[in-house]
Scaffold this motif. Structure first.
Motif, PDB file in Angstrom:
ATOM      1  N   HIS A 104      52.249  15.909  -9.779  1.00 39.53           N
ATOM      2  CA  HIS A 104      53.131  16.568 -10.755  1.00 39.53           C
ATOM      3  C   HIS A 104      52.766  18.051 -10.936  1.00 39.53           C
ATOM      4  O   HIS A 104      52.176  18.641 -10.043  1.00 39.53           O
ATOM      5  N   GLU A 118      49.800  13.721 -17.925  1.00 41.51           N
ATOM      6  CA  GLU A 118      49.230  13.293 -16.649  1.00 41.51           C
ATOM      7  C   GLU A 118      48.903  14.476 -15.732  1.00 41.51           C
ATOM      8  O   GLU A 118      47.843  14.514 -15.107  1.00 41.51           O
ATOM      9  N   HIS A 171      46.780  10.721  -9.262  1.00 39.49           N
ATOM     10  CA  HIS A 171      47.758  10.446 -10.332  1.00 39.49           C
ATOM     11  C   HIS A 171      47.133   9.587 -11.428  1.00 39.49           C
ATOM     12  O   HIS A 171      46.044   9.030 -11.249  1.00 39.49           O
ATOM     13  N   GLN A 172      47.887   9.483 -12.565  1.00 38.40           N
ATOM     14  CA  GLN A 172      47.524   8.552 -13.642  1.00 38.40           C
ATOM     15  C   GLN A 172      48.649   7.545 -13.780  1.00 38.40           C
ATOM     16  O   GLN A 172      49.808   7.842 -13.508  1.00 38.40           O
TER      17      GLN A 172
END
Ligand code: ZN
Length: 277
Positions: A104, A118, A171-172
């Protein structure tokens, strides 16, 4: 024999003309010889230059070093050229980078829970992974260095253009069931499936061992862009659930992110070490 004065002078004049013509003929002959010699010398020089240039191209062309080695061996042009090609291949390998992709960024925050974005956690972990790998002697590049938005496809394309060694995306996770926690790692279903699975296994195993988090699964996916469009082994790690309060609080601490980054870097190093054995 008697000759008149007039006939004497006429004869002298004829002799003079003959001598003049002889001299001119000599001069023309000498000039012709010089011109022929110079032309031949220039032609020889030009062919030597062309040969030397093609020789240099064979030595340093970086386009396909493996092919260069084969060509050099096939041509049997000497040990020296083979050595040059081997050095070029080592250099090309050394210049390959590991791409770490903080998921992101910019207008795309990823999942958000209790004000925790995130994209921020991803970047903080990715920076630490990059530092650890750099300390280990690897060359690392971040798919995004700041809080900017870059399309997933563009990140992967850039890694492909750079002929990167590996691509690891961070990522989360999130889940409607807030009790769910732990780490899971994804790999793509493509030509590199086996290598990507091996990479994902090492990254998952070492991250779990560094953090003690719940070990979720290794998941294969044939639609995830970052792990399917890459020309190199790749994986995507979800280092925790922001939807789980306890895990979110851990992810917000420097100490836990250090442990995650250590695990990811160690997994990558173990994968690359096992590959070369
Ligand atoms: Zn994400």
């Amino acid at each position: 024999m008697y000759r008149s004065r007039r006939s004497y002078y006429r004869e002298r004049r004829r002799e003079k003309i003959k001598e003049g013509l002889k001299t001119v003929l000599w001069v023309v002959t000498v000039i012709c010889i010089i011109v022929v010699c110079v032309t031949m010398a220039l032609q020889t020089k030009a062919s030597q230059v062309v040969a030397a240039e093609s020789h240099v191209v064979q030595q340093v062309s970086p386009i396909d070093v493996n092919k260069a080695v084969d060509v050099v061996q096939a041509m049997n042009t000497g040990q020296e050229l083979v050595e040059v090609a081997i050095v070029n291949r080592a250099k090309a390998e050394a210049e390959r980078v590991i791409v770490i992709d903080p998921g992101h960024g910019g207008m795309d925050g990823g999942c958000v829970f209790d004000g925790v974005l995130e994209k921020d956690i991803n970047r903080q972990i990715a920076n630490k992974v990059a530092k650890n790998l750099t300390d280990m002697g690897y060359k690392v590049k971040l798919a995004r260095a700041g809080d900017n938005y870059i399309e997933k496809a563009d990140r992967v394309e850039q890694a492909n253009l750079e002929n990167a060694l590996l691509y690891v995306s961070i990522h989360q996770n999130s889940c409607e069931v807030s009790s769910v926690s732990g780490i899971e790692t994804w790999y793509g279903e493509n030509d590199l499936t086996d290598e990507s699975r091996r990479l994902a296994q090492f990254v998952q195993q070492e991250t779990i061992s560094a953090t003690g988090a719940v070990c979720r699964e290794l998941v294969s996916d044939d639609e995830m862009c970052v792990i399917n469009k890459s020309n190199m082994p790749s994986c995507l790690i979800e280092t925790g659930f922001l939807s789980n309060k306890a895990e979110r609080e851990k992810l917000c601490t420097e100490e836990y992110r250090d442990r995650l980054a250590e695990g990811i870097a160690k997994g990558i190093d173990m994968y690359l070490s096992s590959e070369s054995e």
